[in-house]
Design an enzyme around this catalytic site. Structure first.
Site, short mmCIF file in Angstrom:
data_model
loop_
_atom_site.label_atom_id
_atom_site.label_comp_id
_atom_site.label_asym_id
_atom_site.label_seq_id
_atom_site.Cartn_x
_atom_site.Cartn_y
_atom_site.Cartn_z
CG HIS A 17 31.36 47.10 37.23
ND1 HIS A 17 32.54 47.44 36.61
CD2 HIS A 17 31.57 47.32 38.55
CE1 HIS A 17 33.41 47.86 37.51
NE2 HIS A 17 32.86 47.78 38.70
CE LYS A 41 38.56 52.07 45.13
NZ LYS A 41 37.71 51.01 44.52
NE ARG A 90 35.30 41.95 42.91
CZ ARG A 90 35.86 43.13 42.75
NH1 ARG A 90 36.29 43.48 41.56
NH2 ARG A 90 36.00 43.95 43.75
CB SER A 128 38.25 48.45 37.27
OG SER A 128 36.85 48.32 37.15
#
Ligand code: ADP
Length: 162
Positions: A17, A41, A90, A128
């Protein structure tokens, strides 16, 4: 003055990030990092903790503002008179979801552009979710997280495990 909004869950903020934030400062005059509640989430850290960690990590960076936002991202972008949404890409696996979101956001507000930035390849595998797994199994976190974020993650996982 070009303003970009970088939204995300940041549960917790990783070097991936941060890499995107630093890169976006080369393109935008100001970057607003917008931490989203994202209850679906089921984040490990609550919104206030995620906000605090993003603030901690970006403390030394000029022209960065860290906020939380509720509701529709495009509305927030408009309210702040920002020019674009910033997202990190990514790998190909990110593409489909990001592509859908960018087009939905454009449908909702055609004046909001989405800009994708690629991280340094050393962070291109970093998520994460994976970091939380590494932490659960006692792996070394220093290559991926700010030391104080790593400490908070270990503490949190420790308390959850008991
Ligand atoms: P969200 O729930 O909105 O996807 P995340 O915190 O998972 O929130 O991600 C926020 C943004 O940061 C996304 O655009 C994601 O692709 C990007 N991102 C996350 N990790 C990395 C990384 N290691 N390198 C580059 N971009 C990343």
């Amino acid at each position: 003055m070009k303003i970009g909004v970088y939204p995300g869950t940041f549960d917790p903020i990783t070097h991936g990030h941060t890499d995107i934030i630093v890169r976006s400062l080369r393109v935008f005059d100001k970057v607003i990092v917008a931490v989203a509640p994202n209850p679906t989430k089921r984040p490990l850290f609550d919104l206030a903790e995620r906000l605090e960690m993003v603030k901690l990590v970006t403390k030394g960076l000029p022209h960065v503002e860290v906020v939380t936002f509720k509701g529709l991202l495009v509305e927030y972008v408009q309210k702040r008179k920002a020019h674009a949404v910033i997202r990190g890409l990514r790998a190909i696996s990110d593409f489909e979801y990001e592509f859908q979101m960018a087009l939905v956001n454009r449908k909702l507000n055609k004046s909001v552009e989405t800009v994708f930035l690629m991280p340094s390849e050393e962070y291109s595998y970093l998520t994460s979710t994976i970091i939380k797994e590494v932490a659960r199994f006692g792996g070394r976190l220093t290559d991926f997280l700010h030391p104080q974020v790593a400490q908070r993650l270990l503490r949190r996982i420790g308390t959850r495990a008991t």
